[in-house]
Write an enzyme that holds these catalytic residues in place. Structure first.
Site, PDB file in Angstrom:
ATOM      1  N   ASP A  18       0.831  -1.205   0.000  1.00  0.00           N
ATOM      2  CA  ASP A  18       0.000   0.000   0.000  1.00  0.00           C
ATOM      3  C   ASP A  18       0.866   1.255   0.000  1.00  0.00           C
ATOM      4  OD1 ASP A  18       0.892   0.156   2.698  1.00  0.00           O
ATOM      5  OD2 ASP A  18      -0.825  -1.001   3.386  1.00  0.00           O
ATOM      6  N   SER A  19       0.384   2.328   0.620  1.00  0.00           N
ATOM      7  CA  SER A  19       1.121   3.593   0.585  1.00  0.00           C
ATOM      8  C   SER A  19       2.472   3.507   1.275  1.00  0.00           C
ATOM      9  CB  SER A  19       0.291   4.702   1.241  1.00  0.00           C
ATOM     10  OG  SER A  19      -0.004   4.384   2.590  1.00  0.00           O
ATOM     11  N   ILE A  20       2.595   2.650   2.281  1.00  0.00           N
ATOM     12  CA  ILE A  20       3.878   2.537   2.985  1.00  0.00           C
ATOM     13  C   ILE A  20       4.934   1.951   2.054  1.00  0.00           C
ATOM     14  CG2 ILE A  20       5.045   1.572   5.019  1.00  0.00           C
ATOM     15  CD1 ILE A  20       2.357   1.567   6.444  1.00  0.00           C
TER      16      ILE A  20
END
Length: 284
Positions: A18-20
């Protein structure tokens, strides 16, 4: 020995999440640190999708990890870093719209989705891809809610749409999936929680800052060394004839691609590269 050497391709490490993961290639990111560590040893591919949960990530699998892929398209390693968004709290939440919970995936479904993702990656191409699960990091729900109030206009008195205790359960579930599928796990959640000032490792309570990213990088690097030693970058040197350690299937660590400049014969450079290519030929 095989009489012919095909085009040389570096092994690939694919970062999926995901965004991480998506933001990990920025300054101080764990992905950029990994890419630096693997320079001239492997290509680090970024496949991070901000806001995605495991349910939505499943939709990407036929395009990102097709079973019809060729061996050269099959990554040596895929990291799977999902769960931070799955742990979005379900409705109803006090003074929160239903949309505040739109990323939520029930815990049992998250476990099932994660296992399915691991299975599909292992079936890609020639089936050689290795998988490393990364647990979602802890969330500082108070800092995250304050961020939502400032940035998205959330009601200050509303229930936070994320909570430390909930995310901790998803981290435990990721570890359980690793055990059930015989997949190594980099337990980032526990590693960050080992620091008394862990809350200082996030920009907004959810996304790690450079300090948090450094912990993620160290945990991923440690897990690779422990579980996939053949994928640890090695010091530059000329391999022995027949050594296949420069390929995705090597067993002695990843060699730097092509000769180190100190090994090149300045008078007859062609002989150095010819020798190098002979070393790359796999035994018959």
């Amino acid at each position: 020995m095989s009489g012919r050497l095909g085009p040389f391709r570096r092994p690939q490490l694919c970062l999926f999440g995901d965004s991480i993961t998506q933001f990990s290639m920025g300054a101080g990111g764990w992905g950029s640190a990994l890419a630096s560590d693997y320079q001239r040893h492997a290509d680090v591919l970024l496949r991070g999708y901000s806001g995605y949960n495991s349910r939505w990530a499943l939709q990407l699998l036929p395009d990102l990890f097709p079973s019809s892929a060729s061996p050269s398209e099959t990554p040596a390693l895929v990291t799977v870093f999902l769960g931070a968004n799955d742990a979005n709290r379900p409705p109803p939440l006090l003074l929160q719209p239903l949309s505040a919970s739109r990323q939520h995936v029930p815990l049992q479904e998250y476990e099932s989705n994660l296992a399915a993702i691991v299975r599909v990656i292992r079936q890609m191409g020639d089936g050689s891809a290795k998988v490393l699960i990364i647990t979602p990091p802890p969330v500082d729900h108070e800092a995250w809610h304050a961020h939502c109030v400032r940035s998205y206009g959330s009601d200050p008195d509303a229930d936070p749409n994320r909570h430390f205790d909930v995310t901790a359960e998803y981290a435990k579930a990721a570890v359980s999936v690793g055990k059930a599928t015989s997949t190594p796990v980099a337990d980032v959640h526990s590693a960050i929680m080992a620091h008394r000032d862990w809350k200082a490792m996030f920009d907004d309570g959810l996304h790690p800052n450079p300090r948090g990213n450094a912990v993620i990088f160290e945990q991923v690097k440690k897990a690779i060394a422990e579980h996939f030693p053949e994928l640890v970058p090695q010091n530059p040197q000329m391999p022995a004839a027949g050594d296949v350690s420069l390929t995705n299937r090597g067993v002695s660590g990843l060699m730097m691609d092509f000769p180190d400049h100190k090994a090149i014969d300045a008078v007859d450079p062609g002989s150095t590269f010819a020798e190098w290519k002979m070393c790359l030929k796999a035994p018959e």
